[in-house]
Design an enzyme around this catalytic site. Structure first.
Site, mmCIF file in Angstrom:
data_model
loop_
_atom_site.group_PDB
_atom_site.id
_atom_site.type_symbol
_atom_site.label_atom_id
_atom_site.label_comp_id
_atom_site.label_asym_id
_atom_site.label_seq_id
_atom_site.Cartn_x
_atom_site.Cartn_y
_atom_site.Cartn_z
ATOM 1 N N SER A 1 -24.092 -1.465 -6.420
ATOM 2 C CA SER A 1 -25.081 -0.613 -7.042
ATOM 3 C C SER A 1 -24.482 0.521 -7.880
ATOM 4 O O SER A 1 -25.199 1.129 -8.667
ATOM 5 C CB SER A 1 -25.979 -0.022 -5.961
ATOM 6 O OG SER A 1 -25.236 0.829 -5.119
ATOM 7 N N SER B 1 -20.706 -1.715 -2.926
ATOM 8 C CA SER B 1 -21.295 -1.101 -4.123
ATOM 9 C C SER B 1 -20.355 -0.259 -4.961
ATOM 10 O O SER B 1 -20.716 0.128 -6.065
ATOM 11 C CB SER B 1 -22.503 -0.251 -3.726
ATOM 12 O OG SER B 1 -23.619 -1.085 -3.561
ATOM 13 N N LYS C 1 -22.879 9.504 -9.272
ATOM 14 C CA LYS C 1 -23.932 8.496 -9.033
ATOM 15 C C LYS C 1 -25.225 9.203 -8.644
ATOM 16 O O LYS C 1 -25.200 10.201 -7.914
ATOM 17 C CB LYS C 1 -23.467 7.550 -7.917
ATOM 18 C CG LYS C 1 -24.397 6.370 -7.664
ATOM 19 C CD LYS C 1 -23.812 5.429 -6.608
ATOM 20 C CE LYS C 1 -24.709 4.245 -6.330
ATOM 21 N NZ LYS C 1 -24.161 3.323 -5.310
#
Lengths: 96, 489
Positions: B152, B176, B77
């Site tokens: 996210s 997330s 990420k």
């Protein structure tokens, strides 16, 4: 019900170092008011005798030995800087 | 040969038997990304050169010295810093930022011999539930390209679901990892707060953020957590506790296990399909020897407000470091230093980030601190106590991960409160700091639903064991998304 005015938003934006237009201030005022009103739900709870939780685990202060160690390499650090001169980061005038 | 549906053990076997070299395996991941990522948009940056260099070096390690994830590709990420690969947290303000060190979790996956292929799209600074807040692009859900992958860590979940890479790292502040894992039909684990080092994770809300693995199967997930867990002296919030072998905890035995099912997680607003999928899952677990009872986590309804006050307050402080001086985006329009800061930040941050910075600044400002921030910290104590009490009697708590499956792109973006409500079932877990996993447990209109299994502090072993028993007894994880159809690799 908290009423958030455009001027308050401008003040908060200034504290947060965000430049916003009048139009954006009106837009954010509406949204922040709706959000803070939703947050008022918490006032249903009596928390007078409740201790706040800032961290879920037991924290102990971490102190390392006061020993000199090399810092970041200057050349490497300056790789991400937009403007620099003689090993220093260039910024706009601080005092007018 | 497609690698997209293979487990770590199956991929590893291909390397051991020399059917594929490590470089060929990485190459296959890049081929699949090239083929599918124009549709899914999961990756922000690829590092083929670095990956191939790493693969060549890894080949020299004798087979006896290789761990279970050795030579396998992984995506990271974009809020986790990677030396030599641009790291932006999907924000304009970090455009061009090329970190000069690795996050601890990156060092650990590299030490385990994993090959880093690139960086994954996300909501800017991890603020969002849909991946629509990225400055660069919107990631799509591989199951239906018109829907969001969740946020996210949407890029991390979508890349695994699309079969681009078998492993990714995400971060979870209010859901997330688990929410996008549920939306994309993959396995996502938020470990206990402090279990995994946060050094090198670009902070959003420091007391809530935790890095965790996203994978296709529960066992692969446990193997990746084995790799990244552990105390780190560079992170003062990292817990100095023993790390068990999570993969060894998958014994298949849950006889006598006690499950609590919070009635609040079945309240109005949670879709019927999500509720039914969990009821069906409980039947499966009952057949395997577990028992369950309805319980109450009475302060659940206050979690959303508590979360947004605490997270925004911490964000307003954490994001003050982005000033355009040392790295990232810098405004062209500035007379003096104050204008420089203000213009850089205004041009560099997106709307959702500004909204949360302002909410946080407001909540922390004199006159409102007690009413908002301190109040939220006190309610957090009550939420934590709900879990403490429940775990006196139950081994795990089970409920849906999200109220509904993935929604359409653009559907909720203009209504922050509705968007925030999407994380209502995952947020209490972050406030309490306990571990929780989301695994596939059903479908609604062809879109995956997630089962959330919540555990006691540092008891990821039990969470994984229950998840594995359910996965072994069902085949939801074997279904493949729309975007796979016609894919060659």
């Amino acid at each position: 019900m908290a009423k958030i005015t455009k001027d308050e938003v401008i003040e908060v934006a200034h504290l947060a170092r965000l430049a916003i237009t009048d139009e954006e201030a009106v837009h954010f005022a509406d949204q922040l008011e709706a959000i803070t009103n939703a947050m008022e739900l918490l006032n249903e709870l009596d928390t007078e005798n409740v201790e706040p939780t800032t961290h879920v685990l037991e924290m102990v202060n971490v102190l390392r030995e006061d020993k000199a160690a090399p810092g970041l390499d200057r050349e490497l650090v300056l790789k991400n800087v937009k403007e620099h001169e003689a090993g220093q980061i260039k910024v706009p005038t601080i005092l007018d | 040969m497609s690698l997209a549906d293979k487990t770590a053990a199956e991929l590893q076997k291909l390397i051991h038997t020399k059917e594929l070299t490590i470089a060929e395996m990485a190459e296959k991941a890049f081929d699949r990304i090239e083929e599918l990522d124009s549709k899914v948009d999961a990756f922000l940056a690829l590092d083929k050169e670095g990956a191939m260099e790493q693969a060549a070096k890894l080949e020299e390690t004798p087979i006896a010295e290789r761990g279970p994830l050795f030579g396998l590709p992984i995506g990271i990420k974009d809020n986790i810093v990677t030396e030599g690969i641009e790291t932006t947290a999907s924000s304009r303000i970090l455009t061009g930022f090329n970190p000069i060190y690795n996050a601890t979790v990156v060092e650990k996956v590299k030490a385990a011999g994993m090959v880093i292929v690139g960086k994954l799209n996300m909501d800017e600074f991890a603020m969002g539930s849909s991946n629509e807040n990225s400055y660069y692009k919107n990631t799509k859900n591989p199951w239906n390209l018109e829907t969001v992958p969740g946020g996210s860590s949407g890029g991390s979940a979508a890349a695994v679901a699309a079969g681009e890479v078998p492993f990714t790292l995400g971060s979870d502040t209010g859901g997330s990892i688990r929410q996008p894992a549920a939306f994309c039909g993959v396995v996502g684990m938020k470990p206990t707060y402090g279990r995994v080092s946060r050094f090198g994770l670009i902070a959003y809300a420091s007391s809530l953020d935790q890095v965790g693995p996203i994978t296709r199967t529960v066992k692969d997930n446990a193997l990746l957590l084995n790799t990244i867990a552990g105390h780190d002296e560079k992170d003062s919030t990292s817990a100095n506790v023993e790390v068990p072998d999570f993969a060894a905890a998958l014994t298949g035995d849950i006889k006598g296990l006690r499950i609590g099912v919070p009635k609040e997680y079945f309240a109005e607003g949670v879709g019927e399909a999500a509720k039914q999928a969990v009821r069906d899952a409980l039947k499966v677990l009952e057949e395997k020897g577990a028992t369950w009872e309805e319980i109450s986590l009475p302060h659940s309804k206050y979690a959303l407000a508590t979360y947004y006050l605490i997270a925004s307050s911490e964000a307003s402080s954490n994001l003050s470091r982005f000033d355009g001086i040392r790295y990232g985006y810098r405004t062209e329009k500035a007379g003096n230093l104050l204008e420089f800061y203000m213009n850089t930040r205004s041009e560099g941050f997106g709307d959702e980030v500004k909204r949360r910075i302002m909410l946080g600044t407001y909540a922390l400002s004199s006159g409102y601190y007690d009413a908002y921030y301190k109040k939220a910290q006190k309610v957090r104590t009550l939420i934590k106590q709900d879990f403490d009490k429940a775990f006196e009697k139950y081994d795990v708590i089970i409920g849906p991960t999200t109220p509904t499956p993935a929604f359409k792109i653009g559907e909720k973006i203009d209504d922050p409160l509705t968007m925030y409500a999407n994380d209502i079932l995952t947020i209490p877990v972050n406030l309490a700091g306990v571990p929780a996993i989301s695994i596939p447990c059903g479908f609604e209109n062809g879109l995956p639903l997630g089962l959330q299994i919540i555990g006691k502090y540092f008891d990821e072993e039990t969470v994984y064991r229950v998840a594995d028993v359910f996965e072994q007894a069902t085949d939801f994880h074997k279904k493949t998304p729309q975007v796979w159809e016609g894919a060659a690799q």
